[in-house]
Design an enzyme around this catalytic site. Sequence first.
Site, short mmCIF file in Angstrom:
data_model
loop_
_atom_site.label_atom_id
_atom_site.label_comp_id
_atom_site.label_asym_id
_atom_site.label_seq_id
_atom_site.Cartn_x
_atom_site.Cartn_y
_atom_site.Cartn_z
N ILE A 13 0.85 -1.20 0.00
CA ILE A 13 0.00 0.00 0.00
C ILE A 13 0.88 1.25 0.00
CG2 ILE A 13 -1.90 1.20 1.16
CD1 ILE A 13 -2.57 -1.52 2.53
N LYS A 85 1.87 -7.82 9.02
CA LYS A 85 0.42 -7.90 8.76
C LYS A 85 -0.14 -9.30 8.58
CE LYS A 85 0.86 -7.61 3.78
NZ LYS A 85 0.34 -7.16 2.52
N SER A 125 -7.17 -1.02 10.45
CA SER A 125 -7.78 -2.11 9.68
C SER A 125 -9.21 -2.34 10.14
CB SER A 125 -6.95 -3.36 9.93
OG SER A 125 -7.63 -4.50 9.46
N TYR A 150 -2.44 -9.84 15.59
CA TYR A 150 -2.26 -8.76 14.60
C TYR A 150 -3.35 -7.70 14.81
CZ TYR A 150 -3.00 -6.13 10.36
OH TYR A 150 -3.23 -5.09 9.48
N LYS A 154 -3.40 -3.46 16.06
CA LYS A 154 -4.06 -2.31 15.41
C LYS A 154 -4.98 -1.61 16.41
CE LYS A 154 -2.16 -2.56 11.47
NZ LYS A 154 -1.22 -1.53 11.07
N LEU A 201 -6.65 -13.80 -0.39
CA LEU A 201 -7.35 -14.41 -1.52
C LEU A 201 -6.83 -13.97 -2.90
CD1 LEU A 201 -9.68 -16.22 -2.48
CD2 LEU A 201 -11.19 -14.23 -2.30
P1 NAD Z 1 3.49 -4.57 3.46
O1 NAD Z 1 4.08 -5.64 4.29
O2 NAD Z 1 3.51 -4.74 1.98
O3 NAD Z 1 4.14 -3.15 3.81
C1 NAD Z 1 4.66 -2.84 5.07
C2 NAD Z 1 6.06 -2.28 4.86
O4 NAD Z 1 6.59 -1.91 6.12
C3 NAD Z 1 7.01 -3.28 4.23
O5 NAD Z 1 7.69 -2.68 3.16
C4 NAD Z 1 7.97 -3.64 5.37
O6 NAD Z 1 9.27 -3.95 4.90
C5 NAD Z 1 7.93 -2.37 6.20
N1 NAD Z 1 8.22 -2.56 7.63
C6 NAD Z 1 7.70 -3.47 8.48
N2 NAD Z 1 8.20 -3.31 9.72
C7 NAD Z 1 9.06 -2.26 9.66
C8 NAD Z 1 9.88 -1.61 10.60
N3 NAD Z 1 9.94 -2.00 11.87
N4 NAD Z 1 10.64 -0.57 10.19
C9 NAD Z 1 10.60 -0.15 8.91
N5 NAD Z 1 9.85 -0.73 7.97
C10 NAD Z 1 9.07 -1.77 8.33
O7 NAD Z 1 1.97 -4.35 3.96
P2 NAD Z 1 0.81 -3.51 3.32
O8 NAD Z 1 -0.21 -4.43 2.82
O9 NAD Z 1 1.37 -2.46 2.42
O10 NAD Z 1 0.23 -2.84 4.63
C11 NAD Z 1 0.65 -1.56 5.07
C12 NAD Z 1 -0.04 -1.24 6.38
O11 NAD Z 1 -1.45 -1.31 6.22
C13 NAD Z 1 0.32 -2.21 7.50
O12 NAD Z 1 0.42 -1.48 8.70
C14 NAD Z 1 -0.88 -3.15 7.54
O13 NAD Z 1 -1.07 -3.69 8.82
C15 NAD Z 1 -2.01 -2.19 7.19
N6 NAD Z 1 -3.16 -2.88 6.59
C16 NAD Z 1 -2.99 -3.70 5.52
C17 NAD Z 1 -4.09 -4.38 4.97
C18 NAD Z 1 -3.91 -5.32 3.82
O14 NAD Z 1 -4.81 -6.14 3.60
N7 NAD Z 1 -2.85 -5.25 3.05
C19 NAD Z 1 -5.36 -4.18 5.52
C20 NAD Z 1 -5.50 -3.33 6.62
C21 NAD Z 1 -4.39 -2.68 7.15
C1 WQD Z 2 -10.70 -12.99 2.02
C2 WQD Z 2 -11.71 -14.12 1.92
C3 WQD Z 2 -11.18 -16.05 3.26
C4 WQD Z 2 -7.59 -17.25 1.11
C5 WQD Z 2 -7.21 -10.08 5.94
C6 WQD Z 2 -6.91 -9.76 7.38
C7 WQD Z 2 -7.42 -8.38 7.70
C8 WQD Z 2 -6.89 -7.36 6.68
C9 WQD Z 2 -7.14 -7.79 5.27
C10 WQD Z 2 -4.87 -6.39 7.43
C11 WQD Z 2 -12.01 -14.77 3.27
C12 WQD Z 2 -11.16 -16.38 1.79
C13 WQD Z 2 -8.73 -16.57 1.51
C14 WQD Z 2 -7.74 -18.55 0.55
C15 WQD Z 2 -10.12 -18.36 0.81
N1 WQD Z 2 -5.48 -7.23 6.75
N2 WQD Z 2 -9.96 -17.12 1.36
N3 WQD Z 2 -9.00 -19.05 0.42
O1 WQD Z 2 -9.23 -12.46 5.94
O2 WQD Z 2 -10.80 -10.75 4.89
O3 WQD Z 2 -8.63 -10.05 5.76
O4 WQD Z 2 -6.62 -9.12 5.07
O5 WQD Z 2 -5.30 -5.63 8.24
O6 WQD Z 2 -7.00 -8.08 8.99
O7 WQD Z 2 -7.54 -10.71 8.22
O8 WQD Z 2 -8.67 -11.36 3.70
O9 WQD Z 2 -7.77 -12.13 1.56
O10 WQD Z 2 -7.25 -13.45 3.66
O11 WQD Z 2 -9.56 -13.47 2.75
O12 WQD Z 2 -11.24 -18.88 0.67
O13 WQD Z 2 -6.77 -19.23 0.21
O14 WQD Z 2 -11.14 -15.16 1.11
O15 WQD Z 2 -11.76 -17.07 4.00
O16 WQD Z 2 -13.35 -15.08 3.27
P1 WQD Z 2 -9.41 -11.25 5.14
P2 WQD Z 2 -8.21 -12.62 2.89
#
Ligand code: NAD
Ligand code: WQD
Length: 340
Positions: A13, A85, A125, A150, A154, A201
């Site tokens: 992101i 994450k 999240s 996790y 948050k 997914l």
């Molecule tokens: P990501 O793992 O791709 O990005 C996180 C980045 O932070 C990585 O580049 C990693 O190397 C860096 N990092 C981790 N720990 C560090 C540290 N101690 N010091 C410096 N750098 C560090 O994850 P993302 O999907 O881009 O997610 C970004 C943020 O959004 C995270 O905080 C995650 O929890 C939150 N978030 C993600 C999702 C999702 O589904 N991807 C959903 C909700 C919230």
């Molecule tokens: C989506 C749907 C699974 C994989 C996660 C974290 C959440 C947030 C976003 C960071 C669900 C189903 C998945 C597979 C499947 N992250 N699935 N087979 O669980 O909604 O959210 O990522 O904050 O905190 O929990 O996302 O992509 O893992 O799953 O059937 O191999 O797909 O059961 O219904 P989720 P996901």
Amino acid sequence: MLNVLVTGGAGYIGSHTCVELINNGYNVISVDNYSNSAPQVIDRIKKITGKDMKSYCCDIRNKKDLEKIFSDNKIDVVIHFAGLKSVGESCKKPLLYFDNNIFGTIVLCEVMQKFNVKKLVFSSSATVYGDESLPPYVESMPTGKVTNPYGRTKYIVEEMLKDVFSSDNGWSITLLRYFNPVGAHESGLIGEDPKGIPNNLMPYVSQVAIGKLSKLTVFGGNYNTPDGTCIRDYIHVVDLARGHIKAIEKTMQNQGINIYNLGTSRGYSVLELIKAFEKATGKRISYETGSPREGDIAVVYANTDKAFCELGFKAQFDINKMCEDAWHWQSKNPTGYVIN
Ligand code: NAD
Ligand code: WQD
């Protein structure tokens, strides 16, 4: 020109947000320890935008290094993505998650305070809603009944930042609760690059499509939903990134603590997502239905009214574009950023 420090700027992101920031005239400084990304990402961001950006290889828990970055740059606002994450990993290594996500944020805030930088956008999240309330989730609903470490990190950071604001109203903090970010930049130069077998997914489906994985297991087919599979609010990562521009504008104007959902308000089931992916890409996705995954909630989607009314944010891209762009990234980069 405003200087934005982006922690986790090379992540999934973070990288998309850096592109949008640069395209909107912000000066970006990335801080990342590359624990879940690669330095090549920064070159890709430069290639997409045609502009330069500063980047530091630094762990945010390292106070001395972080202080040096703040003293060498005049930072106006921070977007804090850096964190771990993986839900499954957090159950096995909770202390690692508390250390990285909570202690990391404490160090960052201490350094911000020291340098009188009090404007922060934090990546939270939808997981903080837990299963206490029924969807659509509204920002004012109770939080904290989370199902894994996790999610707990948050929730705790959200609460901690509320306390920071209560102690000093000079802060301006925006908490963004993301739903399910998917897709990639349409250039195909940046995207999601999970290490090992994907937990989520969309990257799993993409790797089945490219032949790296043989078939998807659908986690549970007997949920109380129209087709029996779980429903989620998928949002294109570029839309999500644009939400951060709106959040920065708000954070710069206001003092206060504000919370916003970033989603589309539309849910898709696992089977609907598979169908949409097949339609968008012409690829067949083999799947079988397996047991439900522990901790999964049947239906999750956002109420997005607050983000629309107060930030003027509305997601633009539909499920077709999310699948198309996820596939474009996957097919252009079959082994992610690191070429085997
Ligand atoms: P990501 O793992 O791709 O990005 C996180 C980045 O932070 C990585 O580049 C990693 O190397 C860096 N990092 C981790 N720990 C560090 C540290 N101690 N010091 C410096 N750098 C560090 O994850 P993302 O999907 O881009 O997610 C970004 C943020 O959004 C995270 O905080 C995650 O929890 C939150 N978030 C993600 C999702 C999702 O589904 N991807 C959903 C909700 C919230
Ligand atoms: C989506 C749907 C699974 C994989 C996660 C974290 C959440 C947030 C976003 C960071 C669900 C189903 C998945 C597979 C499947 N992250 N699935 N087979 O669980 O909604 O959210 O990522 O904050 O905190 O929990 O996302 O992509 O893992 O799953 O059937 O191999 O797909 O059961 O219904 P989720 P996901």
